[in-house]
Each structure stands twice: as structure tokens, then as C-alpha cells.
Scaffold this active site. Structure first.
Site, PDB file in Angstrom:
ATOM      1  N   GLU A 240      -5.163  -5.115  10.685  1.00  0.00           N
ATOM      2  CA  GLU A 240      -4.183  -4.039  10.841  1.00  0.00           C
ATOM      3  C   GLU A 240      -4.461  -3.263  12.126  1.00  0.00           C
ATOM      4  O   GLU A 240      -5.283  -2.325  12.122  1.00  0.00           O
ATOM      5  CB  GLU A 240      -4.260  -3.081   9.649  1.00  0.00           C
ATOM      6  CG  GLU A 240      -3.956  -3.720   8.323  1.00  0.00           C
ATOM      7  CD  GLU A 240      -3.355  -2.719   7.342  1.00  0.00           C
ATOM      8  OE1 GLU A 240      -2.311  -3.042   6.763  1.00  0.00           O
ATOM      9  OE2 GLU A 240      -3.893  -1.613   7.186  1.00  0.00           O
TER      10      GLU A 240
ATOM     11  N   GLU B  67      -6.963   4.463   7.815  1.00  0.00           N
ATOM     12  CA  GLU B  67      -6.817   5.896   7.501  1.00  0.00           C
ATOM     13  C   GLU B  67      -8.087   6.428   6.850  1.00  0.00           C
ATOM     14  O   GLU B  67      -8.476   7.579   7.075  1.00  0.00           O
ATOM     15  CB  GLU B  67      -5.574   6.106   6.610  1.00  0.00           C
ATOM     16  CG  GLU B  67      -4.294   5.950   7.427  1.00  0.00           C
ATOM     17  CD  GLU B  67      -3.097   5.437   6.650  1.00  0.00           C
ATOM     18  OE1 GLU B  67      -3.109   5.469   5.410  1.00  0.00           O
ATOM     19  OE2 GLU B  67      -2.137   4.993   7.315  1.00  0.00           O
TER      20      GLU B  67
ATOM     21  N   ASN C 132       0.859  -1.189   0.000  1.00  0.00           N
ATOM     22  CA  ASN C 132       0.000   0.000   0.000  1.00  0.00           C
ATOM     23  C   ASN C 132       0.897   1.241   0.000  1.00  0.00           C
ATOM     24  O   ASN C 132       1.489   1.571   1.020  1.00  0.00           O
ATOM     25  CB  ASN C 132      -0.893  -0.042   1.251  1.00  0.00           C
ATOM     26  CG  ASN C 132      -1.728   1.208   1.398  1.00  0.00           C
ATOM     27  OD1 ASN C 132      -1.865   2.001   0.456  1.00  0.00           O
ATOM     28  ND2 ASN C 132      -2.298   1.409   2.584  1.00  0.00           N
TER      29      ASN C 132
ATOM     30  N   GLY D  57       2.349   2.354  10.572  1.00  0.00           N
ATOM     31  CA  GLY D  57       3.240   3.495  10.363  1.00  0.00           C
ATOM     32  C   GLY D  57       3.958   3.965  11.618  1.00  0.00           C
ATOM     33  O   GLY D  57       4.544   5.042  11.647  1.00  0.00           O
TER      34      GLY D  57
ATOM     35  N   HIS E 202      -9.403   0.709   4.934  1.00  0.00           N
ATOM     36  CA  HIS E 202      -8.147   1.002   5.618  1.00  0.00           C
ATOM     37  C   HIS E 202      -8.431   1.965   6.772  1.00  0.00           C
ATOM     38  O   HIS E 202      -9.272   2.860   6.654  1.00  0.00           O
ATOM     39  CB  HIS E 202      -7.148   1.623   4.626  1.00  0.00           C
ATOM     40  CG  HIS E 202      -5.771   1.685   5.181  1.00  0.00           C
ATOM     41  ND1 HIS E 202      -5.382   2.655   6.073  1.00  0.00           N
ATOM     42  CD2 HIS E 202      -4.691   0.879   5.008  1.00  0.00           C
ATOM     43  CE1 HIS E 202      -4.113   2.443   6.415  1.00  0.00           C
ATOM     44  NE2 HIS E 202      -3.678   1.371   5.784  1.00  0.00           N
TER      45      HIS E 202
ATOM     46  N   SER F 100       3.581  -2.009  10.326  1.00  0.00           N
ATOM     47  CA  SER F 100       5.035  -1.944  10.530  1.00  0.00           C
ATOM     48  C   SER F 100       5.769  -3.250  10.187  1.00  0.00           C
ATOM     49  O   SER F 100       6.776  -3.587  10.820  1.00  0.00           O
ATOM     50  CB  SER F 100       5.365  -1.496  11.965  1.00  0.00           C
ATOM     51  OG  SER F 100       4.882  -0.176  12.165  1.00  0.00           O
TER      52      SER F 100
ATOM     53  N   LYS G 188       0.000   4.236  -0.253  1.00  0.00           N
ATOM     54  CA  LYS G 188      -0.726   5.403   0.307  1.00  0.00           C
ATOM     55  C   LYS G 188      -0.540   6.609  -0.612  1.00  0.00           C
ATOM     56  O   LYS G 188      -0.416   6.446  -1.821  1.00  0.00           O
ATOM     57  CB  LYS G 188      -0.262   5.693   1.734  1.00  0.00           C
ATOM     58  CG  LYS G 188      -0.187   4.447   2.602  1.00  0.00           C
ATOM     59  CD  LYS G 188      -0.066   4.768   4.044  1.00  0.00           C
ATOM     60  CE  LYS G 188       0.288   3.517   4.800  1.00  0.00           C
ATOM     61  NZ  LYS G 188       0.012   3.602   6.212  1.00  0.00           N
TER      62      LYS G 188
HETATM   63  C1  PEP Z   1      -0.741   0.095   5.907  1.00  0.00           C
HETATM   64  O1  PEP Z   1      -0.879   1.273   5.671  1.00  0.00           O
HETATM   65  O2  PEP Z   1      -1.569  -0.710   5.448  1.00  0.00           O
HETATM   66  C2  PEP Z   1       0.390  -0.330   6.733  1.00  0.00           C
HETATM   67  C3  PEP Z   1       0.372  -1.524   7.230  1.00  0.00           C
HETATM   68  O3  PEP Z   1       1.378   0.598   6.932  1.00  0.00           O
HETATM   69  P1  PEP Z   1       2.844   0.331   7.583  1.00  0.00           P
HETATM   70  O4  PEP Z   1       3.359  -0.964   7.006  1.00  0.00           O
HETATM   71  O5  PEP Z   1       3.654   1.512   7.151  1.00  0.00           O
HETATM   72  O6  PEP Z   1       2.648   0.246   9.044  1.00  0.00           O
END
Ligand code: PEP
Length: 247
Positions: free
Chosen positions: A164, A96, A10, A170, A94, A210, A12
Site C-alpha cells: 500500500e 495509518e 478496510n 485515500g 497499516h 485508491s 477504518k
Molecule cells: C486502505 O486504507 O487500506 C486503503 C487502501 O484505503 P483507500 O482504498 O481508501 O485508498
């Protein structure tokens, strides 16, 4: 039937034409485990560029899609437009989009229904906040999200679930393999009790939050972790190590 390991990237709202071409070249040149399904999700503006340059066998996902066929919906993209452009997947729900853009469980469920019934694969995301985890509500939050989507979905074959935890996205703070496995097992149990044995057995459940080249191998060993949804590290060469984490 064994579940095929799945790794999504992803991007983003990151990247430029040049940096995205570099990521695509890196993937095109890499030795990728042939037993892994790989899907990358660039910003909408770059979907066609990625599809044009990316090698066959790696699929491309949108980061969102709208739940109406076509028409006067300024700023949105339709399922038929994705299909017309050979974009075969979308991320939906997601955190976000849920928290910053205010998408409710019901909106996410409606989009998931529209996309999956329209023949687009959906990486459907769920997860709890830090406060919810600390107050012992992790499983109930995820069950509520699952119930909302399940109320609208009849066929799960086009859906991959991404667990997630919001506190891990992040932040550099990855869930331990045990923490992730516990939630994945609870999701599978919920599917078994509320959908069917077959859907519980066949639906891939990814972990996201992460994930990087160092922690992926440990997570990939867990029996209910069927892959990853990767944010930050999908923009880096170490994404290849994550794709190959089962090797
Ligand atoms: C994501 O945005 O789906 C995600 C898992 O981000 P990150 O790997 O940067 O934590």
C-alpha cells in the site's frame, strides 16, 4: 498451486450500526465470484455485529490485535478474544497505524508473529511515502519492512502481504498497474531470496491505495497482483465490482 485471489475491505474508523448492516446486506445479496476469498474489517465495536449478520464464506478481520495473551492492557484486543468471537483475520502494519499511532517495524512484526502463530490470518501491510518514492527508495523501504517481519516469522502460511503506497491511500491517486506490478515482483523476489521458493510462490500479495470499481480490472490483470486491500470503496456498493474484478 494457483494463488486464490483475495479482496479485503478496510472500513477504518467509519460506519454506524445501520450503515454497516447495509454494507453486510449488500454483500449477502450480491453474486460474488466463488474463486475469490473475501474478508471485511469493520471497527472493533462492530466485529460481532458483522459476524452475526454476514453470510458464511465471507470472513471478518480486526483492524489491529495486541501481542500479549490477555490481561492488563487497557483498550487492546487479544488473539484469543478474536478466535472466541469467530474473527479469523486481522490487518496489521497499516500505514495509518505506523504513522499516526507510531507503530514501528518491530512492533508490527511482533504482533504479526503473535497473531499468525495463534492461528489468525494476517493482512500485513507495507509501503513507501511519496518522498521515499521520489528519492528512489521504494524497494529498499519495503525490503526493510519485510526484513523486520521475516526476522520473527517462521511460517508464512497465515500471512497475506498488502503493498500500500502511502501516497495512494485515500488520495484518489492510484498506482499504475505497472508501478504496482514492479513492487509486487520485487516483494516476490525478496521472499524467494530471503525466505523460500515456496513462500515466494504461494504468498498472496495484494495492492491497496485508491482501488475502485473503475481501476480494479486493469490492476487485477498483473501477474503478481493477487488481490486488493480496499479502504474507501469497501464502504460502497462498488466493492462488489472489485471483488469480481477477475471476471
Ligand atoms: C486502505 O486504507 O487500506 C486503503 C487502501 O484505503 P483507500 O482504498 O481508501 O485508498
Amino acid at each position: 498451486m494457483a494463488r486464490k485471489f483475495f479482496v479485503g475491505g478496510n472500513f477504518k474508523m467509519n460506519g454506524t450500526i445501520q450503515s454497516i448492516k447495509d454494507i453486510v446486506k449488500n454483500l449477502n445479496d450480491a453474486q460474488l465470484d466463488p474463486n475469490v476469498e473475501v474478508v471485511i474489517a469493520p471497527p472493533a465495536l462492530y466485529l460481532l455485529l458483522v459476524r452475526e449478520h454476514l453470510r458464511e464464506g465471507i470472513e471478518v478481520a480486526a483492524q489491529n490485535v495486541f501481542d500479549k495473551p490477555n490481561g492488563a492492557f487497557t483498550g487492546e484486543i487479544s488473539v484469543s478474544q478474536l478466535k472466541d468471537s469467530n474473527i479469523t483475520w486481522t490487518i496489521l502494519g497499516h500505514s495509518e497505524r505506523r504513522t499516526i499511532l507510531g507503530e514501528s517495524d518491530e512492533v508490527v512484526a511482533s504482533k504479526t508473529k503473535f497473531a499468525s502463530e495463534g492461528g489468525i490470518g494476517v493482512i500485513w501491510c507495507c509501503g513507501e511515502s511519496l518522498e521515499e518514492r521520489e528519492s528512489g527508495k521504494t524497494v529498499s523501504v519495503i525490503e526493510k519492512q519485510l526484513a523486520a517481519v521475516s526476522a520473527q516469522i517462521k511460517d508464512w502460511k497465515n500471512i497475506v502481504i498488502a503493498y500500500e503506497p502511502i501516497w495512494a491511500i485515500g488520495t484518489g491517486k492510484v498506482a499504475t498497474a505497472q508501478q504496482a506490478q514492479e513492487v509486487h515482483e520485487a516483494i516476490r523476489k525478496w521472499l524467494k531470496a530471503n525466505v523460500s521458493d515456496e513462500v515466494a510462490e504461494q504468498t498472496r500479495i495484494l495492492y491497496g491505495g485508491s482501488v475502485n470499481g473503475k481501476n480494479c480490472k486493469d490492476l487485477a490483470k498483473e501477474k503478481d497482483i493477487d488481490g486488493f486491500l480496499v479502504g474507501g470503496a469497501s464502504l460502497k456498493p462498488e466493492f462488489v465490482e472489485i471483488i469480481n474484478s477477475k471476471q
